[in-house]
Design a protein around this motif. Structure first.
Motif, PDB file in Angstrom:
ATOM      1  N   TRP A  67       0.858  -1.176   0.000  1.00 23.38           N
ATOM      2  CA  TRP A  67       0.000   0.000   0.000  1.00 23.38           C
ATOM      3  C   TRP A  67       0.899   1.232   0.000  1.00 23.38           C
ATOM      4  O   TRP A  67       1.736   1.396   0.899  1.00 23.38           O
ATOM      5  N   ALA A  68       0.773   2.082  -1.014  1.00 20.22           N
ATOM      6  CA  ALA A  68       1.593   3.288  -1.131  1.00 20.22           C
ATOM      7  C   ALA A  68       0.777   4.495  -0.673  1.00 20.22           C
ATOM      8  O   ALA A  68      -0.332   4.732  -1.153  1.00 20.22           O
ATOM      9  N   TYR A  69       1.344   5.274   0.260  1.00 20.11           N
ATOM     10  CA  TYR A  69       0.647   6.418   0.836  1.00 20.11           C
ATOM     11  C   TYR A  69       1.415   7.717   0.603  1.00 20.11           C
ATOM     12  O   TYR A  69       2.648   7.717   0.506  1.00 20.11           O
ATOM     13  N   ASP A  70       0.658   8.801   0.531  1.00 22.46           N
ATOM     14  CA  ASP A  70       1.260  10.133   0.623  1.00 22.46           C
ATOM     15  C   ASP A  70       1.880  10.217   2.013  1.00 22.46           C
ATOM     16  O   ASP A  70       1.180  10.275   3.026  1.00 22.46           O
ATOM     17  N   GLY A  71       3.208  10.203   2.065  1.00 21.49           N
ATOM     18  CA  GLY A  71       3.909  10.062   3.325  1.00 21.49           C
ATOM     19  C   GLY A  71       3.693  11.178   4.322  1.00 21.49           C
ATOM     20  O   GLY A  71       3.957  10.995   5.522  1.00 21.49           O
ATOM     21  N   CYS A  72       3.212  12.327   3.872  1.00 18.20           N
ATOM     22  CA  CYS A  72       2.942  13.425   4.806  1.00 18.20           C
ATOM     23  C   CYS A  72       1.861  13.045   5.816  1.00 18.20           C
ATOM     24  O   CYS A  72       1.752  13.677   6.876  1.00 18.20           O
ATOM     25  N   HIS A  73       1.048  12.037   5.486  1.00 17.47           N
ATOM     26  CA  HIS A  73      -0.023  11.582   6.368  1.00 17.47           C
ATOM     27  C   HIS A  73       0.358  10.316   7.122  1.00 17.47           C
ATOM     28  O   HIS A  73      -0.484   9.762   7.838  1.00 17.47           O
ATOM     29  N   ASP A  74       1.596   9.881   6.987  1.00 21.03           N
ATOM     30  CA  ASP A  74       2.045   8.643   7.638  1.00 21.03           C
ATOM     31  C   ASP A  74       2.928   9.018   8.830  1.00 21.03           C
ATOM     32  O   ASP A  74       3.967   9.651   8.663  1.00 21.03           O
TER      33      ASP A  74
ATOM     34  N   VAL B 274       5.016   7.426  10.556  1.00 21.68           N
ATOM     35  CA  VAL B 274       6.382   6.917  10.530  1.00 21.68           C
ATOM     36  C   VAL B 274       7.277   7.854   9.727  1.00 21.68           C
ATOM     37  O   VAL B 274       8.385   8.210  10.149  1.00 21.68           O
ATOM     38  N   LEU B 275       6.824   8.282   8.557  1.00 25.52           N
ATOM     39  CA  LEU B 275       7.626   9.223   7.767  1.00 25.52           C
ATOM     40  C   LEU B 275       7.803  10.544   8.498  1.00 25.52           C
ATOM     41  O   LEU B 275       8.910  11.098   8.532  1.00 25.52           O
ATOM     42  N   VAL B 276       6.732  11.065   9.084  1.00 23.69           N
ATOM     43  CA  VAL B 276       6.815  12.358   9.764  1.00 23.69           C
ATOM     44  C   VAL B 276       7.823  12.299  10.905  1.00 23.69           C
ATOM     45  O   VAL B 276       8.641  13.213  11.089  1.00 23.69           O
TER      46      VAL B 276
ATOM     47  N   ASP C 251       3.044  15.339  16.039  1.00 15.33           N
ATOM     48  CA  ASP C 251       1.581  15.372  15.946  1.00 15.33           C
ATOM     49  C   ASP C 251       1.174  16.617  15.166  1.00 15.33           C
ATOM     50  O   ASP C 251       1.114  17.712  15.704  1.00 15.33           O
ATOM     51  N   PHE C 252       0.917  16.446  13.878  1.00 12.34           N
ATOM     52  CA  PHE C 252       0.631  17.566  12.994  1.00 12.34           C
ATOM     53  C   PHE C 252      -0.746  17.429  12.349  1.00 12.34           C
ATOM     54  O   PHE C 252      -1.252  16.325  12.160  1.00 12.34           O
ATOM     55  N   VAL C 253      -1.309  18.577  11.980  1.00 10.05           N
ATOM     56  CA  VAL C 253      -2.455  18.627  11.074  1.00 10.05           C
ATOM     57  C   VAL C 253      -1.899  18.920   9.685  1.00 10.05           C
ATOM     58  O   VAL C 253      -1.107  19.851   9.504  1.00 10.05           O
ATOM     59  N   VAL C 254      -2.301  18.141   8.700  1.00 11.82           N
ATOM     60  CA  VAL C 254      -1.732  18.226   7.360  1.00 11.82           C
ATOM     61  C   VAL C 254      -2.679  18.982   6.435  1.00 11.82           C
ATOM     62  O   VAL C 254      -3.866  18.662   6.361  1.00 11.82           O
ATOM     63  N   THR C 255      -2.136  19.976   5.724  1.00  9.43           N
ATOM     64  CA  THR C 255      -2.927  20.780   4.797  1.00  9.43           C
ATOM     65  C   THR C 255      -2.192  20.911   3.480  1.00  9.43           C
ATOM     66  O   THR C 255      -1.021  21.307   3.448  1.00  9.43           O
ATOM     67  N   ASP C 256      -2.871  20.587   2.391  1.00 13.17           N
ATOM     68  CA  ASP C 256      -2.330  20.810   1.049  1.00 13.17           C
ATOM     69  C   ASP C 256      -2.886  22.105   0.494  1.00 13.17           C
ATOM     70  O   ASP C 256      -4.083  22.400   0.649  1.00 13.17           O
TER      71      ASP C 256
ATOM     72  N   ASP D 179       1.517  23.782  18.924  1.00  8.19           N
ATOM     73  CA  ASP D 179       2.237  24.949  19.431  1.00  8.19           C
ATOM     74  C   ASP D 179       2.559  25.965  18.344  1.00  8.19           C
ATOM     75  O   ASP D 179       3.253  26.948  18.585  1.00  8.19           O
ATOM     76  N   GLY D 180       2.073  25.725  17.128  1.00 10.44           N
ATOM     77  CA  GLY D 180       2.325  26.653  16.039  1.00 10.44           C
ATOM     78  C   GLY D 180       3.508  26.294  15.176  1.00 10.44           C
ATOM     79  O   GLY D 180       3.745  26.929  14.142  1.00 10.44           O
ATOM     80  N   THR D 181       4.267  25.288  15.580  1.00  9.58           N
ATOM     81  CA  THR D 181       5.370  24.822  14.741  1.00  9.58           C
ATOM     82  C   THR D 181       4.830  24.317  13.411  1.00  9.58           C
ATOM     83  O   THR D 181       3.825  23.605  13.374  1.00  9.58           O
ATOM     84  N   THR D 182       5.498  24.696  12.327  1.00  5.94           N
ATOM     85  CA  THR D 182       5.066  24.238  11.006  1.00  5.94           C
ATOM     86  C   THR D 182       6.237  23.577  10.281  1.00  5.94           C
ATOM     87  O   THR D 182       7.386  24.020  10.382  1.00  5.94           O
ATOM     88  N   LEU D 183       5.921  22.523   9.594  1.00  8.18           N
ATOM     89  CA  LEU D 183       6.875  21.821   8.748  1.00  8.18           C
ATOM     90  C   LEU D 183       6.326  21.897   7.330  1.00  8.18           C
ATOM     91  O   LEU D 183       5.281  21.311   7.038  1.00  8.18           O
ATOM     92  N   HIS D 184       6.996  22.678   6.493  1.00  9.06           N
ATOM     93  CA  HIS D 184       6.504  22.906   5.133  1.00  9.06           C
ATOM     94  C   HIS D 184       7.284  22.044   4.167  1.00  9.06           C
ATOM     95  O   HIS D 184       8.509  22.146   4.067  1.00  9.06           O
ATOM     96  N   LEU D 185       6.584  21.175   3.462  1.00  7.88           N
ATOM     97  CA  LEU D 185       7.217  20.328   2.459  1.00  7.88           C
ATOM     98  C   LEU D 185       7.039  20.955   1.086  1.00  7.88           C
ATOM     99  O   LEU D 185       5.908  21.162   0.632  1.00  7.88           O
ATOM    100  N   HIS D 186       8.146  21.259   0.460  1.00  6.80           N
ATOM    101  CA  HIS D 186       8.126  21.828  -0.876  1.00  6.80           C
ATOM    102  C   HIS D 186       7.764  20.727  -1.858  1.00  6.80           C
ATOM    103  O   HIS D 186       8.475  19.731  -1.980  1.00  6.80           O
ATOM    104  N   ARG D 187       6.672  20.898  -2.552  1.00  3.45           N
ATOM    105  CA  ARG D 187       6.271  19.911  -3.552  1.00  3.45           C
ATOM    106  C   ARG D 187       6.857  20.251  -4.910  1.00  3.45           C
ATOM    107  O   ARG D 187       7.267  19.377  -5.659  1.00  3.45           O
TER     108      ARG D 187
END
Length: 218
Positions: free
Chosen positions: A99-106, A108-110, A149-154, A165-173
């Motif tokens: 099963w291949a997932y968008d890793g931003c929602h996994d 383990v990857l995060v 523990d993040f909320v993911v938004t595309d 706490d307001g920390t953001t991790l931005h993945l450049h697509r």
């Protein structure tokens, strides 16, 4: 370290992404992507169960070639609650159904991406077993653990992971080549991951894959 199996995968990763990419708000190409593999790297799952790959593909369906970063995870069973993040399933010649997932929602990857930024793990070569990828550079200022523990938004700019706490991790697509020389931290960022990929003309480019902005302490 990651073990790379020399075997067949059906459908291929590029075939899965050809169907999936047009559904993403940050994708700017045509209705039928014309994809080619352009690079990437891997991270290890400490439990050895989940494959983690940051794949780079070049799309030539638009007026200009565009390089996209696609973090993927590969699992031997469906991930509960992640149906919305499923890219597709495929048959691996050694491991069977995956099963291949968008890793931003996994998770383990995060978690492993956070460990990479903290300097606790190193990036692995995409296609060579037991080898480090020296082109991937992670840097960070400050201390403390990166949240997991993040909320993911595309959105049209990429994928944003936001912690309580307001920390953001931005993945450049969309990957943008940087000028030659060392890549300084992005203004305002407290951490980043940079790497390299191949341009259609065969030359190598470097750019930012992810950047961290630390939220206020609470």
């Amino acid at each position: 370290m990651a073990v790379i199996h020399r075997t067949t995968v059906t459908p291929t990763k590029l075939e899965l992404l050809t169907s999936w990419l047009p559904s993403r708000p940050w994708y700017g190409g045509g209705a039928e992507p014309q994809l080619a593999k352009a690079g990437g790297f891997r991270l290890d799952d400490p439990e050895g169960e989940v494959g983690i790959e940051f794949m780079v593909v070049t799309d030539t369906s638009g007026p200009h070639p565009v390089a996209y970063s696609v973090p993927l995870t590969y699992r031997g069973a469906a991930l509960d609650g992640a149906e919305h993040a499923l890219v597709g399933t495929m048959e691996h010649g050694v491991l069977g159904q995956r099963w291949a997932y968008d890793g931003c929602h996994d998770p383990v990857l995060v978690a492993q991406l956070g460990a990479l930024i903290e300097g606790r793990v190193q990036a692995q070569a995409q296609s060579i077993s037991d080898a480090l990828d020296r082109e991937v550079v992670a840097s960070r200022t400050g201390a403390g653990s990166v949240p997991t523990d993040f909320v993911v938004t595309d959105d049209r700019e990429g994928t944003r992971l936001t912690a309580r706490d307001g920390t953001t991790l931005h993945l450049h697509r969309v990957l943008r080549p940087a000028p030659d020389g060392p890549l300084p931290p992005t203004e305002g960022a407290t951490g980043q991951v940079t790497g390299a990929w191949q341009l259609p003309d065969g030359t190598r480019a470097r750019g930012v894959f992810a950047r961290l902005h630390t939220g206020p302490r609470i």
